[in-house]
Design a protein around this motif. Structure first.
Motif, mmCIF file in Angstrom:
data_model
loop_
_atom_site.group_PDB
_atom_site.id
_atom_site.type_symbol
_atom_site.label_atom_id
_atom_site.label_comp_id
_atom_site.label_asym_id
_atom_site.label_seq_id
_atom_site.Cartn_x
_atom_site.Cartn_y
_atom_site.Cartn_z
ATOM 1 N N MET A 1 21.577 7.026 -2.643
ATOM 2 C CA MET A 1 22.065 7.158 -1.274
ATOM 3 C C MET A 1 23.399 7.906 -1.247
ATOM 4 O O MET A 1 23.645 8.733 -0.358
ATOM 5 C CB MET A 1 22.222 5.770 -0.635
ATOM 6 N N LYS B 1 14.316 -0.105 -0.777
ATOM 7 C CA LYS B 1 15.206 -0.914 -1.624
ATOM 8 C C LYS B 1 14.416 -1.933 -2.435
ATOM 9 O O LYS B 1 14.860 -2.380 -3.502
ATOM 10 C CB LYS B 1 16.262 -1.608 -0.756
ATOM 11 N N GLU C 1 22.516 -0.656 8.695
ATOM 12 C CA GLU C 1 22.888 0.423 7.783
ATOM 13 C C GLU C 1 22.299 1.756 8.233
ATOM 14 O O GLU C 1 22.934 2.805 8.094
ATOM 15 C CB GLU C 1 22.435 0.096 6.357
ATOM 16 N N LEU C 2 21.101 1.716 8.786
ATOM 17 C CA LEU C 2 20.490 2.944 9.293
ATOM 18 C C LEU C 2 21.295 3.493 10.469
ATOM 19 O O LEU C 2 21.463 4.714 10.605
ATOM 20 C CB LEU C 2 19.048 2.680 9.706
ATOM 21 N N SER D 1 15.020 6.046 3.654
ATOM 22 C CA SER D 1 15.134 5.027 2.601
ATOM 23 C C SER D 1 16.207 3.986 2.921
ATOM 24 O O SER D 1 16.786 3.366 2.015
ATOM 25 C CB SER D 1 15.402 5.678 1.231
ATOM 26 N N ILE D 2 16.430 3.775 4.217
ATOM 27 C CA ILE D 2 17.321 2.699 4.665
ATOM 28 C C ILE D 2 16.503 1.761 5.555
ATOM 29 O O ILE D 2 16.968 1.233 6.563
ATOM 30 C CB ILE D 2 18.563 3.249 5.408
ATOM 31 N N PHE E 1 24.169 5.424 9.141
ATOM 32 C CA PHE E 1 23.732 6.739 8.665
ATOM 33 C C PHE E 1 23.592 7.712 9.830
ATOM 34 O O PHE E 1 24.070 8.861 9.764
ATOM 35 C CB PHE E 1 22.406 6.590 7.918
ATOM 36 N N ASN F 1 23.863 11.473 0.706
ATOM 37 C CA ASN F 1 24.869 11.583 1.759
ATOM 38 C C ASN F 1 25.940 12.618 1.415
ATOM 39 O O ASN F 1 26.456 13.312 2.298
ATOM 40 C CB ASN F 1 25.505 10.223 2.021
ATOM 41 N N SER G 1 17.507 -2.217 6.628
ATOM 42 C CA SER G 1 18.573 -2.689 7.513
ATOM 43 C C SER G 1 18.804 -1.713 8.657
ATOM 44 O O SER G 1 19.261 -0.586 8.423
ATOM 45 C CB SER G 1 19.878 -2.863 6.722
ATOM 46 N N TYR H 1 19.761 2.395 -6.559
ATOM 47 C CA TYR H 1 19.538 2.729 -5.152
ATOM 48 C C TYR H 1 20.814 3.297 -4.541
ATOM 49 O O TYR H 1 20.788 4.313 -3.830
ATOM 50 C CB TYR H 1 19.086 1.483 -4.397
ATOM 51 N N GLU H 2 21.925 2.642 -4.793
ATOM 52 C CA GLU H 2 23.202 3.076 -4.229
ATOM 53 C C GLU H 2 23.588 4.471 -4.711
ATOM 54 O O GLU H 2 24.147 5.269 -3.954
ATOM 55 C CB GLU H 2 24.300 2.064 -4.588
#
Length: 379
Positions: free
Chosen positions: A226, A187, A255-256, A248-249, A259, A230, A252, A222-223
Motif C-alpha cells: 500500500m 488483507k 481506510e478507503l 485492496s482496502i 485513500f 500510494n 475498512s 500488505y502495508e
C-alpha cells in the motif's frame, strides 16, 4: 410523505432516532432526504447498468448475450494472468467483441513483463499500448504480478515504483488514459485461511497458495504494498487511477475513505469484494451506508465475473455460467437497492441491504463508469 411513512422508512434503515450525529459521520435526516426515491427489485431490468470489471476470455458470445438480456454493458479487462489466455489472445477476443457490439462492450488493455531485461522493453510497451488504443482500449491494467511475483534477471522482485515503469505512467498520465491498478491482495491474504473474513478469499487462497502471503513471510507485507502504490500515485497527480477490488482496502471503509480523500482523481471498483462490504455492513451498517452516500461519485459497480474458454462448450456448462452471472448481478442489486435481510455464500449469517437512493444507484451502476472511461461505449 407523512410522519408515519418517514418513521417506517427510518426503521427499515435501522435508524431509531432523528437526532443523528454529524460528528460520527452519519447523515442528518432532513425533509429532502426523506423524499428520496428508491428502486425496487423489479426495476432491475429497466435500469441501465455497467459491470465495470469482467473478463471475456471466451470467443463464445454467451456473456455478451447475458449482458444484453439484463440491460448491462461490460468493461472487459485484459490482464497478464497465467490462468488466462495470453494477452494477445485476450486482446483479439475483446477487439472482436468491441467491433461487433460497440454499445455493449468496452475493454482495457494491459502489458506483459516479458522481455523486462531488454533495454527496449519500456518503449515497446508504449508502442503496444498505442496500438491497443487504436483498436479501442479505454484504459490499461497493471496487475499484482508487479510487486508480488515477477523478478528481474538478478532475482530481484519488481515493484510498482521501479524506474523502468516511469515512462509508461508518464505516457498514460499525459494521454489521460486511466490506469486500473490491482496491487497487493485482500488483507485476508496475510492471514491463515481459518481467520479470513469471507469465503471467496478462503477458497481463492486455498487454490492459489502462491499468492497466499501468509505462507510467504519473506515477501513484502500488505502495508509495504500500500505504501509503494500510494507513493507512485503521489508522483503522478494527474493520473486517472482506478483501484481495482476497492483498491485492496476492502477491509475498512474508514481506510478507503482516507485513500479517496488523499487521491482526488482516484475511483475504485467493487470487483469480487462485495462480500467484504457486506461483512462490514453487518457490523457497522450506518458507517458503510454513509460511506456509499459520501463517496457516491467515486464508486464503480463491478464483479470480476469471468468467462473462460471451454472446449467443447456443453449445454450444461452454458446454463451454469448464465445462472452464476445472473445470480451475482441480482444479488448485488438487492443488496445495494433494498433494505432486505439477505444471505450470501461469502458472508456468514444475515445482513441488511444498503437501500441506496435512485440517484446514487444510477451513479454507481452507470454514470461514474461513463465518466471514468470516456467514449467507452460509442461506435
Amino acid at each position: 410523505m407523512n410522519i408515519m411513512k418517514i418513521a417506517q422508512r427510518l426503521k427499515s434503515w435501522g435508524i431509531k432516532t432523528l437526532a443523528l450525529s454529524t460528528a460520527t459521520g452519519l447523515m442528518a435526516i432532513n425533509p429532502a432526504y426523506a423524499a428520496e426515491e428508491f428502486y425496487s427489485l423489479n426495476d432491475f431490468l429497466a435500469v441501465n447498468k455497467i459491470d465495470a470489471h469482467v473478463h471475456t476470455n471466451s470467443s463464445n458470445s454467451a456473456f455478451i448475450e447475458l449482458a444484453i438480456k439484463n440491460n448491462f454493458k461490460l468493461l472487459s479487462i485484459n490482464v497478464d494472468y497465467p490462468d488466462f489466455p495470453g494477452i494477445d489472445k485476450q486482446l483479439a477476443i475483446t477487439t472482436e467483441f468491441k467491433a461487433q457490439h460497440p454499445n455493449v462492450l468496452a475493454f482495457a488493455s494491459t502489458f506483459s513483463m516479458r522481455d523486462w531485461n531488454d533495454e527496449q522493453w519500456g518503449s515497446n510497451v508504449i508502442t503496444s499500448l498505442k496500438s491497443s488504443f487504436d483498436k479501442g482500449a479505454v484504459a490499461v491494467k497493471v496487475w499484482k504480478n508487479i510487486g508480488m511475483d515477477f523478478r528481474d534477471k538478478n532475482n530481484a522482485l519488481i515493484q510498482l515504483n521501479n524506474s523502468k515503469l516511469t515512462p509508461i505512467f508518464n505516457f498514460l498520465s499525459d494521454q489521460g488514459v486511466p490506469l486500473i491498478g490491482h496491487q497487493a491482495e485482500p488483507k485476508n491474504c496475510w492471514l491463515p485461511v481459518s481467520e479470513m473474513t469471507v469465503t471467496n478469499d478462503q477458497q481463492y487462497f486455498t487454490n492459489h497458495p502462491q499468492y497466499h502471503m501468509y505462507l510467504h513471510p519473506e515477501l513484502p507485507s500488505y502495508e509495504d504494498h500500500m505504501h509503494i502504490r500510494n507513493e507512485v500515485l503521489s508522483n503522478y497527480p494527474k493520473l486517472n487511477f482506478v483501484g481495482a477490488h476497492l483498491a485492496s482496502i476492502e477491509w475498512s471503509v474508514d481506510e478507503l475513505a482516507k485513500f479517496l480523500d488523499r487521491f482526488p482523481l482516484a475511483t475504485v471498483d467493487m470487483a469480487a469484494r462485495m462480500g467484504q462490504i457486506q461483512y462490514q455492513s453487518k457490523r457497522g451498517y450506518n458507517k458503510v451506508r454513509n460511506f456509499f452516500i459520501k463517496y457516491q461519485d467515486r464508486l464503480l459497480y463491478a464483479t470480476d465475473l469471468t468467462h473462460q474458454p471451454q472446449e467443447p462448450i456443453s449445454e450444461s456448462s452454458a446454463k451454469s455460467f448464465a445462472s452464476d452471472v445472473e445470480k451475482r448481478w441480482r444479488s448485488d442489486w438487492e443488496y445495494l437497492t433494498s433494505a432486505n435481510e439477505m444471505t450470501t455464500i461469502e458472508v456468514e449469517g444475515n445482513f441488511k441491504g444498503l437501500h441506496l437512493p435512485k440517484k446514487i444507484i444510477n451513479k454507481i451502476y452507470e454514470t461514474n463508469a461513463l465518466k471514468t472511461y470516456k467514449n467507452a461505449f460509442k461506435e
